[in-house]
Write a protein that holds these residues in place. Structure first.
Motif, PDB file in Angstrom:
ATOM      1  N   MET A   1     -38.542 -96.195 -24.165  1.00  0.00           N
ATOM      2  CA  MET A   1     -38.649 -95.160 -25.171  1.00  0.00           C
ATOM      3  C   MET A   1     -39.355 -93.954 -24.555  1.00  0.00           C
ATOM      4  O   MET A   1     -40.404 -94.098 -23.943  1.00  0.00           O
ATOM      5  CB  MET A   1     -39.415 -95.693 -26.395  1.00  0.00           C
ATOM      6  N   ASN A   2     -38.765 -92.805 -24.731  1.00  0.00           N
ATOM      7  CA  ASN A   2     -39.312 -91.556 -24.208  1.00  0.00           C
ATOM      8  C   ASN A   2     -40.048 -90.845 -25.342  1.00  0.00           C
ATOM      9  O   ASN A   2     -39.436 -90.444 -26.334  1.00  0.00           O
ATOM     10  CB  ASN A   2     -38.172 -90.692 -23.659  1.00  0.00           C
ATOM     11  N   ILE A   3     -41.368 -90.695 -25.199  1.00  0.00           N
ATOM     12  CA  ILE A   3     -42.216 -90.148 -26.250  1.00  0.00           C
ATOM     13  C   ILE A   3     -42.814 -88.821 -25.813  1.00  0.00           C
ATOM     14  O   ILE A   3     -43.348 -88.705 -24.711  1.00  0.00           O
ATOM     15  CB  ILE A   3     -43.344 -91.140 -26.593  1.00  0.00           C
ATOM     16  N   PHE A   4     -42.729 -87.829 -26.691  1.00  0.00           N
ATOM     17  CA  PHE A   4     -43.417 -86.557 -26.496  1.00  0.00           C
ATOM     18  C   PHE A   4     -44.589 -86.520 -27.460  1.00  0.00           C
ATOM     19  O   PHE A   4     -44.442 -86.854 -28.637  1.00  0.00           O
ATOM     20  CB  PHE A   4     -42.502 -85.370 -26.794  1.00  0.00           C
ATOM     21  N   LEU A   5     -45.747 -86.103 -26.950  1.00  0.00           N
ATOM     22  CA  LEU A   5     -46.950 -85.947 -27.764  1.00  0.00           C
ATOM     23  C   LEU A   5     -47.465 -84.526 -27.588  1.00  0.00           C
ATOM     24  O   LEU A   5     -47.806 -84.122 -26.483  1.00  0.00           O
ATOM     25  CB  LEU A   5     -48.027 -86.957 -27.342  1.00  0.00           C
ATOM     26  N   ALA A   6     -47.514 -83.778 -28.690  1.00  0.00           N
ATOM     27  CA  ALA A   6     -48.073 -82.431 -28.659  1.00  0.00           C
ATOM     28  C   ALA A   6     -49.367 -82.443 -29.470  1.00  0.00           C
ATOM     29  O   ALA A   6     -49.348 -82.651 -30.678  1.00  0.00           O
ATOM     30  CB  ALA A   6     -47.086 -81.422 -29.243  1.00  0.00           C
ATOM     31  N   ASP A   7     -50.487 -82.253 -28.769  1.00  0.00           N
ATOM     32  CA  ASP A   7     -51.800 -82.282 -29.412  1.00  0.00           C
ATOM     33  C   ASP A   7     -52.762 -81.506 -28.521  1.00  0.00           C
ATOM     34  O   ASP A   7     -52.844 -81.753 -27.325  1.00  0.00           O
ATOM     35  CB  ASP A   7     -52.273 -83.734 -29.562  1.00  0.00           C
ATOM     36  N   ASP A   8     -53.498 -80.577 -29.114  1.00  0.00           N
ATOM     37  CA  ASP A   8     -54.409 -79.756 -28.316  1.00  0.00           C
ATOM     38  C   ASP A   8     -55.704 -80.472 -27.970  1.00  0.00           C
ATOM     39  O   ASP A   8     -56.430 -80.037 -27.089  1.00  0.00           O
ATOM     40  CB  ASP A   8     -54.712 -78.435 -29.026  1.00  0.00           C
ATOM     41  N   ASP A   9     -55.988 -81.594 -28.619  1.00  0.00           N
ATOM     42  CA  ASP A   9     -57.226 -82.342 -28.361  1.00  0.00           C
ATOM     43  C   ASP A   9     -56.995 -83.330 -27.218  1.00  0.00           C
ATOM     44  O   ASP A   9     -56.268 -84.320 -27.372  1.00  0.00           O
ATOM     45  CB  ASP A   9     -57.664 -83.075 -29.625  1.00  0.00           C
ATOM     46  N   LYS A  10     -57.614 -83.046 -26.080  1.00  0.00           N
ATOM     47  CA  LYS A  10     -57.417 -83.878 -24.884  1.00  0.00           C
ATOM     48  C   LYS A  10     -57.833 -85.331 -25.121  1.00  0.00           C
ATOM     49  O   LYS A  10     -57.144 -86.259 -24.682  1.00  0.00           O
ATOM     50  CB  LYS A  10     -58.198 -83.290 -23.698  1.00  0.00           C
ATOM     51  N   MET A  39     -41.941 -76.902 -27.018  1.00  0.00           N
ATOM     52  CA  MET A  39     -40.662 -76.246 -27.281  1.00  0.00           C
ATOM     53  C   MET A  39     -39.971 -75.822 -25.990  1.00  0.00           C
ATOM     54  O   MET A  39     -38.745 -75.941 -25.877  1.00  0.00           O
ATOM     55  CB  MET A  39     -40.856 -75.054 -28.221  1.00  0.00           C
ATOM     56  N   ALA A  40     -40.744 -75.369 -25.015  1.00  0.00           N
ATOM     57  CA  ALA A  40     -40.152 -74.988 -23.725  1.00  0.00           C
ATOM     58  C   ALA A  40     -39.490 -76.201 -23.078  1.00  0.00           C
ATOM     59  O   ALA A  40     -38.386 -76.095 -22.526  1.00  0.00           O
ATOM     60  CB  ALA A  40     -41.221 -74.403 -22.804  1.00  0.00           C
ATOM     61  N   ASN A  41     -40.137 -77.354 -23.151  1.00  0.00           N
ATOM     62  CA  ASN A  41     -39.576 -78.567 -22.570  1.00  0.00           C
ATOM     63  C   ASN A  41     -38.314 -78.991 -23.314  1.00  0.00           C
ATOM     64  O   ASN A  41     -37.324 -79.386 -22.695  1.00  0.00           O
ATOM     65  CB  ASN A  41     -40.607 -79.691 -22.567  1.00  0.00           C
ATOM     66  N   SER A  44     -35.409 -77.036 -22.210  1.00  0.00           N
ATOM     67  CA  SER A  44     -35.086 -77.112 -20.783  1.00  0.00           C
ATOM     68  C   SER A  44     -33.935 -78.101 -20.581  1.00  0.00           C
ATOM     69  O   SER A  44     -33.385 -78.644 -21.535  1.00  0.00           O
ATOM     70  CB  SER A  44     -36.312 -77.569 -19.989  1.00  0.00           C
ATOM     71  N   ASP A  45     -33.611 -78.347 -19.328  1.00  0.00           N
ATOM     72  CA  ASP A  45     -32.548 -79.301 -18.995  1.00  0.00           C
ATOM     73  C   ASP A  45     -33.060 -80.731 -18.912  1.00  0.00           C
ATOM     74  O   ASP A  45     -32.298 -81.641 -18.577  1.00  0.00           O
ATOM     75  CB  ASP A  45     -31.892 -78.917 -17.666  1.00  0.00           C
ATOM     76  N   LYS A  46     -34.334 -80.946 -19.191  1.00  0.00           N
ATOM     77  CA  LYS A  46     -34.917 -82.290 -19.103  1.00  0.00           C
ATOM     78  C   LYS A  46     -34.429 -83.153 -20.265  1.00  0.00           C
ATOM     79  O   LYS A  46     -33.964 -82.651 -21.287  1.00  0.00           O
ATOM     80  CB  LYS A  46     -36.440 -82.191 -19.103  1.00  0.00           C
ATOM     81  N   ALA A  47     -34.553 -84.463 -20.086  1.00  0.00           N
ATOM     82  CA  ALA A  47     -34.106 -85.408 -21.116  1.00  0.00           C
ATOM     83  C   ALA A  47     -34.878 -85.202 -22.412  1.00  0.00           C
ATOM     84  O   ALA A  47     -36.084 -84.933 -22.396  1.00  0.00           O
ATOM     85  CB  ALA A  47     -34.305 -86.840 -20.620  1.00  0.00           C
ATOM     86  N   LEU A  48     -34.174 -85.335 -23.516  1.00  0.00           N
ATOM     87  CA  LEU A  48     -34.810 -85.217 -24.824  1.00  0.00           C
ATOM     88  C   LEU A  48     -35.584 -86.489 -25.139  1.00  0.00           C
ATOM     89  O   LEU A  48     -35.232 -87.577 -24.676  1.00  0.00           O
ATOM     90  CB  LEU A  48     -33.753 -84.964 -25.901  1.00  0.00           C
ATOM     91  N   PRO A  49     -36.612 -86.372 -25.951  1.00  0.00           N
ATOM     92  CA  PRO A  49     -37.406 -87.563 -26.296  1.00  0.00           C
ATOM     93  C   PRO A  49     -36.712 -88.413 -27.360  1.00  0.00           C
ATOM     94  O   PRO A  49     -35.816 -87.941 -28.065  1.00  0.00           O
ATOM     95  CB  PRO A  49     -38.692 -86.950 -26.871  1.00  0.00           C
ATOM     96  N   ASP A  50     -37.164 -89.655 -27.453  1.00  0.00           N
ATOM     97  CA  ASP A  50     -36.711 -90.529 -28.530  1.00  0.00           C
ATOM     98  C   ASP A  50     -37.509 -90.271 -29.805  1.00  0.00           C
ATOM     99  O   ASP A  50     -37.059 -90.595 -30.899  1.00  0.00           O
ATOM    100  CB  ASP A  50     -36.869 -92.001 -28.118  1.00  0.00           C
ATOM    101  N   VAL A  51     -38.707 -89.719 -29.635  1.00  0.00           N
ATOM    102  CA  VAL A  51     -39.575 -89.396 -30.767  1.00  0.00           C
ATOM    103  C   VAL A  51     -40.588 -88.339 -30.322  1.00  0.00           C
ATOM    104  O   VAL A  51     -40.970 -88.300 -29.151  1.00  0.00           O
ATOM    105  CB  VAL A  51     -40.297 -90.651 -31.311  1.00  0.00           C
ATOM    106  N   ILE A  52     -40.989 -87.508 -31.272  1.00  0.00           N
ATOM    107  CA  ILE A  52     -42.030 -86.517 -31.020  1.00  0.00           C
ATOM    108  C   ILE A  52     -43.188 -86.791 -31.974  1.00  0.00           C
ATOM    109  O   ILE A  52     -42.977 -86.909 -33.189  1.00  0.00           O
ATOM    110  CB  ILE A  52     -41.517 -85.080 -31.271  1.00  0.00           C
ATOM    111  N   PHE A  53     -44.384 -86.914 -31.424  1.00  0.00           N
ATOM    112  CA  PHE A  53     -45.605 -86.984 -32.220  1.00  0.00           C
ATOM    113  C   PHE A  53     -46.218 -85.590 -32.158  1.00  0.00           C
ATOM    114  O   PHE A  53     -46.476 -85.070 -31.074  1.00  0.00           O
ATOM    115  CB  PHE A  53     -46.573 -88.037 -31.667  1.00  0.00           C
ATOM    116  N   LEU A  54     -46.448 -84.994 -33.327  1.00  0.00           N
ATOM    117  CA  LEU A  54     -46.770 -83.580 -33.402  1.00  0.00           C
ATOM    118  C   LEU A  54     -48.035 -83.333 -34.218  1.00  0.00           C
ATOM    119  O   LEU A  54     -48.078 -83.620 -35.412  1.00  0.00           O
ATOM    120  CB  LEU A  54     -45.579 -82.863 -34.048  1.00  0.00           C
TER     121      LEU A  54
END
Length: 143
Positions: A1-10, A39-41, A44-54
């Motif tokens: 599973m390819n997961i994207f996580l967007a969160d400003d808190d390290k 959004m830039a990712n 792009s031409d990179k693989a799309l995620p299976d889920v985004i945690f936002l």
């Protein structure tokens, strides 16, 4: 599973990644400290995620703006988007559901709670990808 996580808190990104490492499933996580990078990712031409945690409260581009942009692009419509935030206001949650979010994961106060909720969430996403499942996504609150 390819997961994207967007969160400003390290720290939150670190805890989230550690939790994913403990779940017995093959997963790859890509992290973004803001919505602009996410959004830039996606564009792009990179693989799309299976889920985004936002996360909702991020600099440059917040979660509402990201979700709106994601749902306006036809190639991203099938990507589940789980809102991952400490705030939980019923009116906001309702708005996010109307905007097309798949679910809402309220950031818990303990690591073990986070592990339990992320596990439930990842299994829900996995179930959504099953051919036997009705593709009508139901909005789920994980708390």
């Amino acid at each position: 599973m390819n997961i994207f996580l967007a969160d400003d808190d390290k720290d939150d990104r670190i805890f989230f990644s550690e939790v994913l490492d403990e779940i017995p499933m093959k997963m790859e996580t890509t992290e973004f400290p803001d919505g602009v990078g996410l959004m830039a990712n996606l564009h792009s031409d990179k693989a799309l995620p299976d889920v985004i945690f936002l996360d909702l409260n991020m600099p440059l581009m917040n979660g509402f703006e990201c979700l709106s942009d994601i749902r306006q692009d036809e190639k991203f419509l099938d990507i589940p988007v789980i809102i991952y935030s400490t705030s939980f206001h019923p009116m906001e949650v309702e708005r996010l559901e109307e905007m097309g979010a798949t679910g809402y994961l309220k950031k818990p106060t303990s690591y073990n709670q986070l592990k339990t909720l992320v596990y439930k969430c990842v299994n829900h996403i996995k179930d959504l990808s099953s051919p036997e499942v009705n593709k009508e996504q139901k909005f789920i609150i994980f708390e």
